[in-house]
Design a protein around this motif. Structure first.
Motif, PDB file in Angstrom:
ATOM      1  N   ARG A  72     -45.242 -28.503  35.991  1.00  0.00           N
ATOM      2  CA  ARG A  72     -44.976 -29.986  36.494  1.00  0.00           C
ATOM      3  C   ARG A  72     -45.709 -31.002  35.699  1.00  0.00           C
ATOM      4  O   ARG A  72     -45.595 -31.972  34.953  1.00  0.00           O
ATOM      5  CB  ARG A  72     -44.639 -30.351  37.890  1.00  0.00           C
ATOM      6  N   LEU A  73     -47.197 -30.727  35.817  1.00  0.00           N
ATOM      7  CA  LEU A  73     -48.251 -31.624  35.571  1.00  0.00           C
ATOM      8  C   LEU A  73     -48.316 -31.206  33.945  1.00  0.00           C
ATOM      9  O   LEU A  73     -48.680 -32.226  33.344  1.00  0.00           O
ATOM     10  CB  LEU A  73     -49.664 -31.105  36.130  1.00  0.00           C
ATOM     11  N   ILE A  74     -48.152 -30.037  33.537  1.00  0.00           N
ATOM     12  CA  ILE A  74     -48.363 -30.098  32.181  1.00  0.00           C
ATOM     13  C   ILE A  74     -46.988 -30.674  31.514  1.00  0.00           C
ATOM     14  O   ILE A  74     -47.362 -31.241  30.423  1.00  0.00           O
ATOM     15  CB  ILE A  74     -48.035 -28.273  31.516  1.00  0.00           C
ATOM     16  N   LYS A  75     -45.762 -30.552  31.972  1.00  0.00           N
ATOM     17  CA  LYS A  75     -44.728 -31.301  31.448  1.00  0.00           C
ATOM     18  C   LYS A  75     -45.046 -32.830  31.401  1.00  0.00           C
ATOM     19  O   LYS A  75     -44.440 -33.414  30.579  1.00  0.00           O
ATOM     20  CB  LYS A  75     -43.388 -31.084  32.299  1.00  0.00           C
ATOM     21  N   LYS A  76     -45.723 -33.382  32.454  1.00  0.00           N
ATOM     22  CA  LYS A  76     -46.053 -34.740  32.410  1.00  0.00           C
ATOM     23  C   LYS A  76     -47.179 -35.176  31.509  1.00  0.00           C
ATOM     24  O   LYS A  76     -47.624 -36.462  31.368  1.00  0.00           O
ATOM     25  CB  LYS A  76     -46.522 -35.273  33.886  1.00  0.00           C
ATOM     26  N   GLY A  77     -47.714 -34.281  30.877  1.00  0.00           N
ATOM     27  CA  GLY A  77     -48.824 -34.494  29.929  1.00  0.00           C
ATOM     28  C   GLY A  77     -50.247 -34.663  30.576  1.00  0.00           C
ATOM     29  O   GLY A  77     -51.050 -35.143  29.931  1.00  0.00           O
ATOM     30  N   LEU A  78     -50.407 -34.301  31.602  1.00  0.00           N
ATOM     31  CA  LEU A  78     -51.548 -34.541  32.669  1.00  0.00           C
ATOM     32  C   LEU A  78     -52.701 -33.381  32.370  1.00  0.00           C
ATOM     33  O   LEU A  78     -54.011 -33.629  32.642  1.00  0.00           O
ATOM     34  CB  LEU A  78     -51.491 -34.804  34.095  1.00  0.00           C
ATOM     35  N   ILE A  79     -52.116 -32.052  32.248  1.00  0.00           N
ATOM     36  CA  ILE A  79     -53.110 -30.966  32.030  1.00  0.00           C
ATOM     37  C   ILE A  79     -52.696 -30.146  31.191  1.00  0.00           C
ATOM     38  O   ILE A  79     -51.593 -30.320  30.536  1.00  0.00           O
ATOM     39  CB  ILE A  79     -53.385 -30.304  33.520  1.00  0.00           C
ATOM     40  N   GLU A  80     -53.422 -29.143  30.547  1.00  0.00           N
ATOM     41  CA  GLU A  80     -53.003 -28.257  29.534  1.00  0.00           C
ATOM     42  C   GLU A  80     -53.504 -26.779  29.883  1.00  0.00           C
ATOM     43  O   GLU A  80     -54.556 -26.896  30.642  1.00  0.00           O
ATOM     44  CB  GLU A  80     -53.490 -28.575  27.987  1.00  0.00           C
ATOM     45  N   SER A  81     -52.915 -25.920  29.600  1.00  0.00           N
ATOM     46  CA  SER A  81     -53.343 -24.536  29.818  1.00  0.00           C
ATOM     47  C   SER A  81     -53.931 -24.061  28.756  1.00  0.00           C
ATOM     48  O   SER A  81     -53.574 -24.391  27.523  1.00  0.00           O
ATOM     49  CB  SER A  81     -52.062 -23.644  30.139  1.00  0.00           C
ATOM     50  N   LYS A  89     -55.684 -12.669  29.561  1.00  0.00           N
ATOM     51  CA  LYS A  89     -54.717 -12.309  30.616  1.00  0.00           C
ATOM     52  C   LYS A  89     -54.755 -13.537  31.507  1.00  0.00           C
ATOM     53  O   LYS A  89     -53.624 -13.742  31.989  1.00  0.00           O
ATOM     54  CB  LYS A  89     -55.212 -10.997  31.332  1.00  0.00           C
ATOM     55  N   GLU A  90     -55.878 -14.083  31.717  1.00  0.00           N
ATOM     56  CA  GLU A  90     -55.878 -15.213  32.453  1.00  0.00           C
ATOM     57  C   GLU A  90     -55.489 -16.451  31.907  1.00  0.00           C
ATOM     58  O   GLU A  90     -56.053 -16.566  30.902  1.00  0.00           O
ATOM     59  CB  GLU A  90     -57.285 -15.244  33.238  1.00  0.00           C
ATOM     60  N   ILE A  91     -54.985 -17.419  32.660  1.00  0.00           N
ATOM     61  CA  ILE A  91     -54.590 -18.835  32.065  1.00  0.00           C
ATOM     62  C   ILE A  91     -55.362 -19.701  32.902  1.00  0.00           C
ATOM     63  O   ILE A  91     -55.421 -19.779  34.249  1.00  0.00           O
ATOM     64  CB  ILE A  91     -53.000 -19.126  32.156  1.00  0.00           C
ATOM     65  N   TYR A  92     -56.047 -20.614  32.335  1.00  0.00           N
ATOM     66  CA  TYR A  92     -56.791 -21.582  32.613  1.00  0.00           C
ATOM     67  C   TYR A  92     -56.217 -23.243  32.536  1.00  0.00           C
ATOM     68  O   TYR A  92     -55.364 -23.116  31.606  1.00  0.00           O
ATOM     69  CB  TYR A  92     -58.219 -21.641  32.284  1.00  0.00           C
ATOM     70  N   PHE A  93     -56.805 -24.001  33.178  1.00  0.00           N
ATOM     71  CA  PHE A  93     -56.119 -25.452  33.140  1.00  0.00           C
ATOM     72  C   PHE A  93     -57.338 -26.508  33.007  1.00  0.00           C
ATOM     73  O   PHE A  93     -58.552 -26.134  33.328  1.00  0.00           O
ATOM     74  CB  PHE A  93     -55.218 -25.768  34.349  1.00  0.00           C
ATOM     75  N   LYS A  94     -57.141 -27.336  32.091  1.00  0.00           N
ATOM     76  CA  LYS A  94     -57.967 -28.810  31.977  1.00  0.00           C
ATOM     77  C   LYS A  94     -57.286 -29.773  31.892  1.00  0.00           C
ATOM     78  O   LYS A  94     -55.923 -29.632  31.565  1.00  0.00           O
ATOM     79  CB  LYS A  94     -58.723 -28.364  30.566  1.00  0.00           C
ATOM     80  N   LEU A  95     -57.938 -30.921  32.121  1.00  0.00           N
ATOM     81  CA  LEU A  95     -57.011 -32.127  32.102  1.00  0.00           C
ATOM     82  C   LEU A  95     -56.988 -32.580  30.761  1.00  0.00           C
ATOM     83  O   LEU A  95     -57.885 -32.397  29.785  1.00  0.00           O
ATOM     84  CB  LEU A  95     -58.054 -33.226  32.797  1.00  0.00           C
TER      85      LEU A  95
END
Length: 162
Positions: A72-81, A89-95
């Protein structure tokens, strides 16, 4: 009501009143974002290389609930993976820039809330702080042990399981 019940009722009242009072300003300044989204943004902003597992453990939510929240946060453009070159293998997030802006607004509101409540905290002595901090640490340690008895998998700790 015994002293334990009075203390816990007092903490519960403080928590609920603070949530209600803060929500007025939060809704005015951060309309369209729910508390889970705001706290997820805050966590990602303060913790480099945040991933689903860390978020789930931090928020006592299931990994699937965190996955929905981050989508939901990715869709709102607030975070990206993103993925690290050495760990596909691992997916991380940043603002994103928009996420950083929301995080800054939230930080400013937190400062405002602290300023509002400063009059109470200025009256607390170091000795009183030490007693309260010691209690909070002991109680948290106790709750951590109780959580560990339930199983260390964060997936078992979600609100839907409580």
């Amino acid at each position: 009501m015994n002293k334990e019940e009075q203390l816990m009722a007092g903490f519960w009242d403080i928590f609920n009143k603070k949530i209600w009072l803060n929500s007025i300003k939060l809704k005015a300044s951060l309309n369209g974002y729910n508390p889970s989204e705001i706290h997820c943004i805050e966590y990602i902003g303060e913790n480099a290389d945040s991933n689903v597992t860390e978020l789930a453990e931090s928020f006592y939510m299931t990994k699937s609930a965190i996955s929905k929240l981050t989508k939901r946060l990715i869709k709102k453009g607030l975070i990206e993976s993103y993925q690290k070159p050495d760990n596909k293998k691992e997916i991380y997030f940043k603002l994103t820039e928009q996420g950083k802006l929301i995080n800054e607004i939230h930080k400013e509101l937190d400062k405002e809330f602290q300023e509002r409540d400063k009059a109470v905290f200025e009256q607390v002595t170091d000795e009183q702080y030490d007693i309260m901090i010691g209690f909070a640490e002991r109680y948290n340690k106790h709750l951590d042990m109780e959580i560990a008895k339930q199983g260390s998998d964060a997936d078992s700790l979600g609100p839907d399981k409580m």
